[in-house]
Design a protein around this motif. Structure first.
Motif, mmCIF file in Angstrom:
data_model
loop_
_atom_site.group_PDB
_atom_site.id
_atom_site.type_symbol
_atom_site.label_atom_id
_atom_site.label_comp_id
_atom_site.label_asym_id
_atom_site.label_seq_id
_atom_site.Cartn_x
_atom_site.Cartn_y
_atom_site.Cartn_z
ATOM 1 N N VAL A 151 0.851 -1.178 0.000
ATOM 2 C CA VAL A 151 0.000 0.000 0.000
ATOM 3 C C VAL A 151 0.893 1.236 0.000
ATOM 4 C CG1 VAL A 151 -1.750 1.302 1.253
ATOM 5 C CG2 VAL A 151 -1.830 -1.197 1.246
ATOM 6 N N VAL A 152 0.614 2.161 -0.907
ATOM 7 C CA VAL A 152 1.374 3.406 -0.999
ATOM 8 C C VAL A 152 0.457 4.565 -0.632
ATOM 9 C CG1 VAL A 152 2.717 4.916 -2.492
ATOM 10 C CG2 VAL A 152 2.832 2.435 -2.810
ATOM 11 N N ASP A 153 0.838 5.324 0.363
ATOM 12 C CA ASP A 153 0.130 6.532 0.813
ATOM 13 C C ASP A 153 -1.179 6.253 1.534
ATOM 14 O OD1 ASP A 153 2.099 8.189 -0.096
ATOM 15 O OD2 ASP A 153 1.072 8.736 -1.952
ATOM 16 N N GLY A 154 -1.639 5.016 1.518
ATOM 17 C CA GLY A 154 -2.906 4.694 2.156
ATOM 18 C C GLY A 154 -2.718 4.137 3.549
ATOM 19 N N PRO A 155 -3.726 3.417 4.040
ATOM 20 C CA PRO A 155 -3.658 2.883 5.408
ATOM 21 C C PRO A 155 -2.671 1.729 5.515
ATOM 22 C CG PRO A 155 -5.590 2.044 4.284
ATOM 23 C CD PRO A 155 -4.989 3.064 3.369
ATOM 24 N N ARG A 156 -2.135 1.516 6.691
ATOM 25 C CA ARG A 156 -1.294 0.352 6.959
ATOM 26 C C ARG A 156 -2.205 -0.828 7.273
ATOM 27 N NH1 ARG A 156 1.059 4.860 8.550
ATOM 28 N NH2 ARG A 156 3.294 5.180 8.165
ATOM 29 N N LEU A 157 -2.020 -1.912 6.547
ATOM 30 C CA LEU A 157 -2.886 -3.079 6.703
ATOM 31 C C LEU A 157 -2.070 -4.300 7.091
ATOM 32 C CD1 LEU A 157 -5.222 -2.730 3.579
ATOM 33 C CD2 LEU A 157 -5.699 -2.058 5.932
ATOM 34 N N PRO A 158 -2.608 -5.160 7.940
ATOM 35 C CA PRO A 158 -1.907 -6.403 8.284
ATOM 36 C C PRO A 158 -1.651 -7.229 7.023
ATOM 37 C CG PRO A 158 -3.786 -6.033 9.736
ATOM 38 C CD PRO A 158 -3.901 -5.034 8.647
ATOM 39 N N GLY A 159 -0.458 -7.775 6.930
ATOM 40 C CA GLY A 159 -0.128 -8.627 5.804
ATOM 41 C C GLY A 159 0.367 -7.902 4.580
ATOM 42 N N ALA A 160 0.453 -6.579 4.639
ATOM 43 C CA ALA A 160 0.875 -5.805 3.468
ATOM 44 C C ALA A 160 2.114 -4.995 3.783
ATOM 45 C CB ALA A 160 -0.247 -4.871 3.023
ATOM 46 N N GLY A 161 2.912 -4.730 2.760
ATOM 47 C CA GLY A 161 3.984 -3.763 2.893
ATOM 48 C C GLY A 161 3.417 -2.355 2.810
ATOM 49 N N HIS A 162 4.195 -1.380 3.183
ATOM 50 C CA HIS A 162 3.706 0.003 3.156
ATOM 51 C C HIS A 162 4.838 0.953 2.789
ATOM 52 C CE1 HIS A 162 2.200 3.916 4.607
ATOM 53 N NE2 HIS A 162 1.015 3.400 4.346
ATOM 54 N N VAL A 163 4.533 1.899 1.907
ATOM 55 C CA VAL A 163 5.466 2.963 1.548
ATOM 56 C C VAL A 163 4.721 4.288 1.667
ATOM 57 C CG1 VAL A 163 6.900 3.976 -0.268
ATOM 58 C CG2 VAL A 163 6.750 1.489 -0.051
ATOM 59 N N GLY A 164 5.305 5.224 2.372
ATOM 60 C CA GLY A 164 4.653 6.514 2.542
ATOM 61 C C GLY A 164 5.654 7.586 2.918
ATOM 62 N N ILE A 165 5.133 8.735 3.295
ATOM 63 C CA ILE A 165 5.965 9.863 3.699
ATOM 64 C C ILE A 165 5.433 10.417 5.024
ATOM 65 C CG2 ILE A 165 6.547 10.487 1.325
ATOM 66 C CD1 ILE A 165 4.464 12.798 1.643
ATOM 67 N N ASP A 166 6.162 11.355 5.576
ATOM 68 C CA ASP A 166 5.731 12.024 6.803
ATOM 69 C C ASP A 166 4.843 13.204 6.415
ATOM 70 O OD1 ASP A 166 5.377 13.132 9.284
ATOM 71 O OD2 ASP A 166 7.498 13.669 9.590
ATOM 72 N N ASP A 167 3.594 12.914 6.093
ATOM 73 C CA ASP A 167 2.662 13.965 5.676
ATOM 74 C C ASP A 167 2.476 15.015 6.765
ATOM 75 O OD1 ASP A 167 1.254 13.247 2.957
ATOM 76 O OD2 ASP A 167 1.399 11.363 4.040
ATOM 77 N N ARG A 168 2.341 14.560 8.000
ATOM 78 C CA ARG A 168 2.095 15.511 9.084
ATOM 79 C C ARG A 168 3.299 16.420 9.300
ATOM 80 N NH1 ARG A 168 -0.111 13.592 14.950
ATOM 81 N NH2 ARG A 168 -1.286 12.250 13.521
ATOM 82 N N GLY A 169 4.488 15.818 9.297
ATOM 83 C CA GLY A 169 5.688 16.629 9.489
ATOM 84 C C GLY A 169 5.913 17.613 8.355
ATOM 85 N N GLY A 170 5.635 17.180 7.123
ATOM 86 C CA GLY A 170 5.788 18.081 5.990
ATOM 87 C C GLY A 170 4.833 19.255 6.069
ATOM 88 N N ALA A 171 3.568 18.974 6.412
ATOM 89 C CA ALA A 171 2.582 20.041 6.542
ATOM 90 C C ALA A 171 2.960 20.987 7.681
ATOM 91 C CB ALA A 171 1.209 19.443 6.786
ATOM 92 N N ALA A 172 3.460 20.427 8.764
ATOM 93 C CA ALA A 172 3.873 21.263 9.895
ATOM 94 C C ALA A 172 4.980 22.225 9.490
ATOM 95 C CB ALA A 172 4.328 20.381 11.053
ATOM 96 N N SER A 173 5.927 21.755 8.679
ATOM 97 C CA SER A 173 7.022 22.632 8.255
ATOM 98 C C SER A 173 6.501 23.766 7.386
ATOM 99 C CB SER A 173 8.089 21.825 7.504
ATOM 100 O OG SER A 173 7.611 21.357 6.254
ATOM 101 N N ALA A 174 5.480 23.505 6.578
ATOM 102 C CA ALA A 174 4.896 24.553 5.742
ATOM 103 C C ALA A 174 4.211 25.614 6.599
ATOM 104 C CB ALA A 174 3.906 23.935 4.760
ATOM 105 N N ALA A 175 3.409 25.172 7.578
ATOM 106 C CA ALA A 175 2.723 26.119 8.450
ATOM 107 C C ALA A 175 3.712 26.912 9.297
ATOM 108 C CB ALA A 175 1.737 25.374 9.341
#
Length: 356
Positions: A151-175
Motif C-alpha cells: 500500500v502506498v500513501d494509504g492505510p497500513r494493513l496487516p499482511g501488506a507492505g507500506h510505503v509513505g511519507i511524513d505527511d504531518r511533518g511536511g505540513a507542519a514545516s509549511a505552516a
C-alpha cells in the motif's frame, strides 16, 4: 480450477451457487461481470462466498501451471486517467516502471479502483495499491486475492507492505514557515476529506470525519503548529472543491481570498492546488507573495517553473514508486514499512505579510 476452501472439503463456485439457489453463471458474474447483476444480488453472492470461505476464481490457474506471469499490478484509487495527468502520479509511475524494466517484468495498470472486478481477476503476481482509502474494507478485493501487495500513501494493513511519507511533518514545516514570516491569517486549500462530492467550507465536524489518510495527516500538521503558536484553529478556514486538480484549487482559493479579513497566506495540500490558488490570486488582482503567500506540497516540476516559483514541501515521488516495486521483489513483504523523507523548499511564492 477455483480457489478457496474450509475444513471438511473444498468450496467451489458450484458450492456457492448451490447454497444460494442460483446458477454457476450467476456466481461467476459476481466476480467477472458485476454489471450483469443487480448490486443487491452481487452483494449477496459475495457475502455468501465469504462466509463459505470461497475467495473467487483463480485467474492464474487457467493459463499457468506454475502460477506466475511475471507481472506487477498497479491499482490506482483515482480514475486511471488521473495517473497519466497528475504530475505527482506520473512521477510515481515512472519509478515503478523503472524497476519493472530493470527486472523484465510487465506492469499491468488496473482500472476501476481497488474493489473493481478487474482488480479481482487481473493476471498479476503481486500488486501495488496507490490508494488512499478508508482502512476498513477499502482494499477488501485486494486482500481477498491473497497475493503479496504494498500500500502506498494509504492505510497500513496487516499482511501488506507500506510505503509513505511524513505527511504531518511536511505540513507542519509549511505552516511553521508562514508563521515564522509573521503571518497570522491563514487559509487551507484542501484535498478532498470525504468522498461525497462536497464543495464548500469544511467545518470542524467535517474535518473530524475525514477518512483520507494524507488529507487528515496534513490537516493535523497544520493545526498542531497553528495551535502550538497560540492561535485558534477555528479561525483558519478550510475550503474543498471537486474534482481534485488546479481548477479545484482556483475555486477554493477564490473563496478564501474573498473573505474579510482576507487571509495573507494559503496552505495548499498539493502543488496542483497551489498552482490553482496562484491563478485565483491573479484573478483577484493580488500579487504573490506581496498580497498573499502560497505554499504547496509535492514539488512537482511545475512548482519550480511557476511565476513566482512555488514554495513547497518536497517528497520523492519516483523513489516512492521504485521502493514499492522493489518491496514486491523480496520474499516476506508483509509488514515491511518504508517512510521516505520530506523537506520544505523555500522559493519566491512566500514572504512576510503586507505591511511588514
Amino acid at each position: 480450477m477455483e480457489t478457496g476452501g474450509r475444513a471438511g472439503g473444498r468450496v467451489t463456485l458450484a458450492t456457492v451457487a448451490s447454497a444460494l439457489g442460483v446458477s454457476r453463471a450467476t456466481v461467476s458474474n459476481a466476480y467477472n461481470h458485476p454489471e450483469r447483476l443487480s448490486p443487491r444480488l452481487r452483494s449477496r453472492v459475495l457475502r455468501t462466498a465469504g462466509e463459505l470461505g470461497y475467495a473467487g476464481p483463480d485467474p492464474l490457474a487457467a493459463t499457468l501451471s506454475r502460477g506466475r506471469v511475471n507481472a506487477l499490478g498497479l491499482v490506482h484509487g483515482a480514475p486511471m486517467s488521473f495517473g497519466f495527468s497528475d504530475p505527482a502520479a506520473v512521477l510515481f509511475l515512472q519509478g515503478v516502471s523503472e524497476v519493472c524494466e530493470r527486472e523484465d517484468l510487465a506492469l499491468v495498470l488496473i482500472a476501476g479502483g481497488p474493489d473493481s472486478a478487474v482488480a479481482r481477476v487481473a493476471l498479476v503476481d503481486a500488486m501495488i495499491c496507490y490508494c488512499d482509502v478508508p482502512a476498513e474494507g477499502g482494499l477488501a478485493a485486494i486482500v481477498d486475492r491473497g497475493l503479496p501487495f504494498v500500500v502506498v500513501d494509504g492505510p497500513r494493513l496487516p499482511g501488506a507492505g507500506h510505503v509513505g511519507i511524513d505527511d504531518r511533518g511536511g505540513a507542519a514545516s509549511a505552516a511553521r514557515h508562514l508563521l515564522d514570516l509573521g503571518h497570522t491569517r491563514l487559509g487551507v486549500v484542501a484535498m478532498p476529506l470525504i468522498e461525497d462530492g462536497w464543495e464548500g467550507t469544511a467545518d470542524q465536524d467535517r474535518q473530524d470525519r475525514a477518512h483520507y489518510r494524507a488529507s487528515c495527516e496534513r490537516l493535523r500538521g497544520y493545526r498542531e503548529v497553528v495551535e502550538g503558536a497560540g492561535h485558534a484553529w477555528s479561525a483558519v478556514p478550510v475550503e474543498e472543491r471537486v474534482p481534485y486538480g488546479r481548477d479545484a484549487g482556483r475555486q477554493a482559493a477564490a473563496a478564501l481570498l474573498a473573505r474579510r479579513p482576507r487571509p495573507t497566506a494559503l496552505l495548499a495540500m498539493s502543488d496542483e492546488l497551489a498552482l490553482g490558488a496562484m491563478a485565483a490570486a491573479a484573478d483577484a488582482g493580488l500579487s504573490v507573495p506581496g498580497d498573499v503567500a502560497i505554499v504547496g506540497f509535492d514539488d512537482v516540476p511545475a512548482a519550480a517553473d511557476a511565476h513566482p516559483a512555488l514554495t513547497t514541501v518536497r517528497q520523492p515521488h519516483r523513489e516512492k514508486g521504485r521502493r514499492a516495486a522493489e518491496l514486491l521483489l523480496r520474499p516476506g513483504v508483509a509488514g515491511d514499512e518504508h517512510r521516505l523523507p520530506v523537506e520544505l523548499v523555500v522559493r519566491a511564492s512566500t514572504g512576510p505579510p503586507p505591511g511588514r
